[in-house]
Design a protein around this motif. Structure first.
Motif, short mmCIF file in Angstrom:
data_model
loop_
_atom_site.label_atom_id
_atom_site.label_comp_id
_atom_site.label_asym_id
_atom_site.label_seq_id
_atom_site.Cartn_x
_atom_site.Cartn_y
_atom_site.Cartn_z
N UNK A 151 0.82 -1.21 0.00
CA UNK A 151 0.00 0.00 0.00
C UNK A 151 0.86 1.26 0.00
N UNK A 152 2.00 1.23 0.70
CA UNK A 152 2.89 2.38 0.73
C UNK A 152 3.37 2.72 -0.68
N UNK A 153 3.60 1.69 -1.49
CA UNK A 153 4.10 1.91 -2.84
C UNK A 153 3.02 2.42 -3.79
N UNK A 154 1.75 2.22 -3.46
CA UNK A 154 0.69 2.69 -4.37
C UNK A 154 0.69 4.20 -4.51
N UNK A 155 1.30 4.90 -3.55
CA UNK A 155 1.38 6.36 -3.63
C UNK A 155 2.25 6.82 -4.80
N UNK A 156 3.21 5.98 -5.20
CA UNK A 156 4.18 6.44 -6.19
C UNK A 156 4.36 5.50 -7.38
N UNK A 157 3.70 4.34 -7.40
CA UNK A 157 3.82 3.40 -8.51
C UNK A 157 2.42 3.17 -9.08
N UNK A 158 2.23 3.38 -10.39
CA UNK A 158 0.90 3.17 -10.96
C UNK A 158 0.55 1.69 -11.03
N UNK A 159 -0.74 1.40 -11.03
CA UNK A 159 -1.22 0.02 -11.14
C UNK A 159 -1.09 -0.46 -12.58
N UNK A 160 -0.91 -1.77 -12.75
CA UNK A 160 -0.81 -2.38 -14.07
C UNK A 160 -2.10 -3.17 -14.29
N UNK A 161 -2.95 -2.68 -15.21
CA UNK A 161 -4.25 -3.32 -15.41
C UNK A 161 -4.49 -3.80 -16.84
N UNK A 162 -4.02 -3.07 -17.83
CA UNK A 162 -4.32 -3.42 -19.21
C UNK A 162 -3.08 -3.94 -19.91
N UNK A 163 -3.28 -4.44 -21.12
CA UNK A 163 -2.15 -4.93 -21.92
C UNK A 163 -1.17 -3.80 -22.18
N UNK A 164 -1.69 -2.62 -22.48
CA UNK A 164 -0.83 -1.46 -22.69
C UNK A 164 -0.01 -1.17 -21.44
N UNK A 165 -0.65 -1.29 -20.27
CA UNK A 165 0.05 -1.07 -19.01
C UNK A 165 1.18 -2.08 -18.84
N UNK A 166 0.93 -3.31 -19.22
CA UNK A 166 1.94 -4.37 -19.08
C UNK A 166 3.14 -4.07 -19.96
N UNK B 81 4.10 -1.13 -20.91
CA UNK B 81 4.78 0.01 -20.32
C UNK B 81 5.49 -0.34 -19.02
N UNK B 82 5.17 -1.49 -18.43
CA UNK B 82 5.77 -1.89 -17.15
C UNK B 82 7.28 -2.07 -17.27
N UNK B 83 7.75 -2.55 -18.42
CA UNK B 83 9.20 -2.73 -18.57
C UNK B 83 9.91 -1.38 -18.59
N UNK B 84 9.27 -0.38 -19.19
CA UNK B 84 9.85 0.97 -19.18
C UNK B 84 9.82 1.54 -17.76
N UNK B 85 8.75 1.28 -17.04
CA UNK B 85 8.66 1.70 -15.64
C UNK B 85 9.76 1.04 -14.81
N UNK B 86 10.00 -0.23 -15.07
CA UNK B 86 11.07 -0.94 -14.35
C UNK B 86 12.41 -0.26 -14.59
N UNK B 87 12.68 0.10 -15.83
CA UNK B 87 13.94 0.77 -16.16
C UNK B 87 14.04 2.10 -15.41
N UNK B 88 12.94 2.85 -15.37
CA UNK B 88 12.95 4.14 -14.68
C UNK B 88 13.21 3.95 -13.18
N UNK B 89 12.56 2.96 -12.59
CA UNK B 89 12.75 2.72 -11.16
C UNK B 89 14.19 2.33 -10.88
N UNK B 90 14.76 1.48 -11.73
CA UNK B 90 16.17 1.11 -11.55
C UNK B 90 17.07 2.33 -11.66
N UNK C 276 6.76 11.29 -12.07
CA UNK C 276 5.92 12.33 -12.69
C UNK C 276 6.72 13.15 -13.69
N UNK C 277 7.98 13.46 -13.32
CA UNK C 277 8.85 14.21 -14.22
C UNK C 277 9.14 13.42 -15.50
N UNK C 278 9.17 12.10 -15.38
CA UNK C 278 9.43 11.23 -16.53
C UNK C 278 8.16 10.99 -17.35
N UNK C 279 7.04 11.57 -16.90
CA UNK C 279 5.80 11.46 -17.66
C UNK C 279 4.93 10.27 -17.30
#
Length: 186
Positions: free
Chosen positions: A100-115, A117-126, A180-183
């Motif tokens: 729940x703490x992470x929901x403040x700053x990480x978007x949920x993955x719900x659709x195929x498009x989200x999935x 984009x998840x790899x790009x999100x992973x790169x940004x988090x790293x 947010x800065x990364x869009x």
């Protein structure tokens, strides 16, 4: 045995690969599972499922870092099991609180498009994690990757409990701002 030798055993379909994986990474995977599930039997099952999942995907996949690969499998299996048992409020609520703490700053993955984009999100988090000090990064990973309790992290790094909580809060806020800065829409 070296990781390359263990991977070679998987590629040869030699069952010794599972025993060697367990010998080299059993405690590591067990600690990941236990920190999420807080149940020895469930943790054992997830770790055993890890070896079978690895057997099923190697080959064709040949991971660069076997420890991270096996740890990720264990973590995902453990979170899935935790979700199934969530109604029983296992793990003193720590896993739920951490997620729940992470929901403040990480978007949920719900659709195929989200999935996708998840790899790009992973790169940004790293990239974000690499920008942190070593201690801030370690504290963040201990909490949100290994699902360790605040007190365990506090003891491990010899810092006050409130310092751990404050550090995590500030790091989550920095991550939110960074994403947010990364869009990334949160």
């Amino acid at each position: 045995m070296e990781d390359t030798q263990i991977l070679d055993l998987y590629w040869e379909r030699n069952e010794l690969a599972i025993r060697e994986s367990e010998k080299s990474y059993g405690r590591y995977c067990q600690s990941i599972a236990y920190n999420i599930l807080h149940d020895r039997e469930d943790s054992d099952e997830c770790v055993n499922d890890t070896w079978m999942r690895a057997w099923g995907v190697i080959p064709p996949k040949r991971p660069d870092r076997l420890a991270i690969f096996l740890g990720t499998i264990t973590r995902n299996l453990s979170i899935d099991r935790w979700k199934r048992k969530r109604a029983q409020k296992r793990g003193n609520g720590e896993t739920e609180v951490a997620l729940e703490e992470l929901t403040e700053c990480i978007p949920a993955v719900n659709s195929t498009e989200d999935i996708v984009e998840a790899s790009e999100l992973e790169r940004m988090i790293n990239d974000f994690l690499y920008s942190l000090s070593e201690q801030d990064c370690n504290v963040f990973l201990r909490r949100y990757w290994f699902m360790e309790e605040y007190a365990v992290i506090s003891d491990k790094y010899g810092i006050k409990l409130n310092t751990v909580k404050t550090s995590l809060h500030r790091t989550r806020e920095k991550l939110r701002v960074y994403l947010e800065k990364e869009g990334v829409a949160l």
